[in-house]
Design a protein around this motif. Structure first.
Motif, mmCIF file in Angstrom:
data_model
loop_
_atom_site.group_PDB
_atom_site.id
_atom_site.type_symbol
_atom_site.label_atom_id
_atom_site.label_comp_id
_atom_site.label_asym_id
_atom_site.label_seq_id
_atom_site.Cartn_x
_atom_site.Cartn_y
_atom_site.Cartn_z
ATOM 1 N N ARG A 3 -2.176 -35.617 -59.561
ATOM 2 C CA ARG A 3 -1.098 -36.093 -60.430
ATOM 3 C C ARG A 3 -0.744 -34.931 -61.623
ATOM 4 O O ARG A 3 -1.559 -34.276 -62.091
ATOM 5 C CB ARG A 3 -1.280 -37.228 -61.076
ATOM 6 N N PRO A 39 6.153 -46.133 -62.983
ATOM 7 C CA PRO A 39 7.145 -45.443 -64.188
ATOM 8 C C PRO A 39 6.827 -46.685 -65.366
ATOM 9 O O PRO A 39 7.133 -47.726 -65.163
ATOM 10 C CB PRO A 39 8.293 -45.241 -63.667
ATOM 11 N N PHE A 40 6.497 -45.698 -66.465
ATOM 12 C CA PHE A 40 6.742 -46.648 -67.727
ATOM 13 C C PHE A 40 6.466 -45.639 -68.984
ATOM 14 O O PHE A 40 6.293 -44.436 -68.671
ATOM 15 C CB PHE A 40 5.811 -47.796 -67.810
ATOM 16 N N MET A 41 6.834 -46.359 -70.032
ATOM 17 C CA MET A 41 6.775 -45.475 -71.230
ATOM 18 C C MET A 41 5.813 -46.111 -72.376
ATOM 19 O O MET A 41 6.016 -47.174 -72.313
ATOM 20 C CB MET A 41 7.987 -45.060 -72.060
ATOM 21 N N GLU A 70 4.955 -40.790 -70.938
ATOM 22 C CA GLU A 70 5.773 -41.170 -70.003
ATOM 23 C C GLU A 70 5.342 -40.705 -68.762
ATOM 24 O O GLU A 70 4.677 -39.810 -68.306
ATOM 25 C CB GLU A 70 7.387 -40.430 -70.238
ATOM 26 N N VAL A 71 5.287 -41.928 -68.007
ATOM 27 C CA VAL A 71 4.794 -41.760 -66.356
ATOM 28 C C VAL A 71 6.068 -41.771 -65.649
ATOM 29 O O VAL A 71 6.841 -42.896 -65.782
ATOM 30 C CB VAL A 71 3.713 -43.041 -65.965
ATOM 31 N N ASN A 72 6.311 -40.867 -64.855
ATOM 32 C CA ASN A 72 7.446 -40.937 -63.909
ATOM 33 C C ASN A 72 7.300 -40.323 -62.529
ATOM 34 O O ASN A 72 5.867 -40.096 -62.271
ATOM 35 C CB ASN A 72 8.713 -40.564 -64.479
ATOM 36 N N GLU A 73 7.939 -40.153 -61.743
ATOM 37 C CA GLU A 73 7.750 -39.482 -60.157
ATOM 38 C C GLU A 73 7.391 -38.107 -60.362
ATOM 39 O O GLU A 73 6.674 -37.747 -59.647
ATOM 40 C CB GLU A 73 8.941 -39.908 -59.309
ATOM 41 N N THR A 77 3.434 -37.008 -68.658
ATOM 42 C CA THR A 77 3.695 -36.269 -69.840
ATOM 43 C C THR A 77 3.273 -36.913 -71.263
ATOM 44 O O THR A 77 3.707 -38.251 -71.616
ATOM 45 C CB THR A 77 5.292 -35.751 -70.063
#
Length: 85
Positions: A3, A39-41, A70-73, A77
């Motif tokens: 990841r 995904p989430f923050m 921040e988790v996204n596709e 980060t």
């Protein structure tokens, strides 16, 4: 599966690499991010960010102070106000 992980401070990009798992000190409690995470923050509390390069690898610990994650596709980060060291 790897990841994408990026650790950023106001001064610069501290780290950008592919990792197996990262455990983040969230303000609501620690959470771990693996491939396929939803995904989430989240806001961060001061504490250890634990990075596992591969499954079964010894963890690397980075002390972070404040910020958010921040988790996204694209990956994870972490925008930290400050990191120790």
């Amino acid at each position: 599966m790897a990841r994408k992980f990026e650790l950023v401070t106001p001064a610069r990009l501290e780290r950008s690499s592919d990792v197996y798992m990262v455990t983040v000190p969230g303000s609501e409690g620690d959470f771990s991010v693996l491939e396929g995470h939803a995904p989430f923050m989240a806001t961060l509390r001061n504490g250890p960010l634990t990075v596992y390069a591969t499954s079964g690898a010894a963890p690397e610990t980075i002390e972070v102070e404040g910020g958010f994650a921040e988790v996204n596709e694209a990956g994870l980060t972490v925008l930290a106000e400050h990191i120790a060291g």
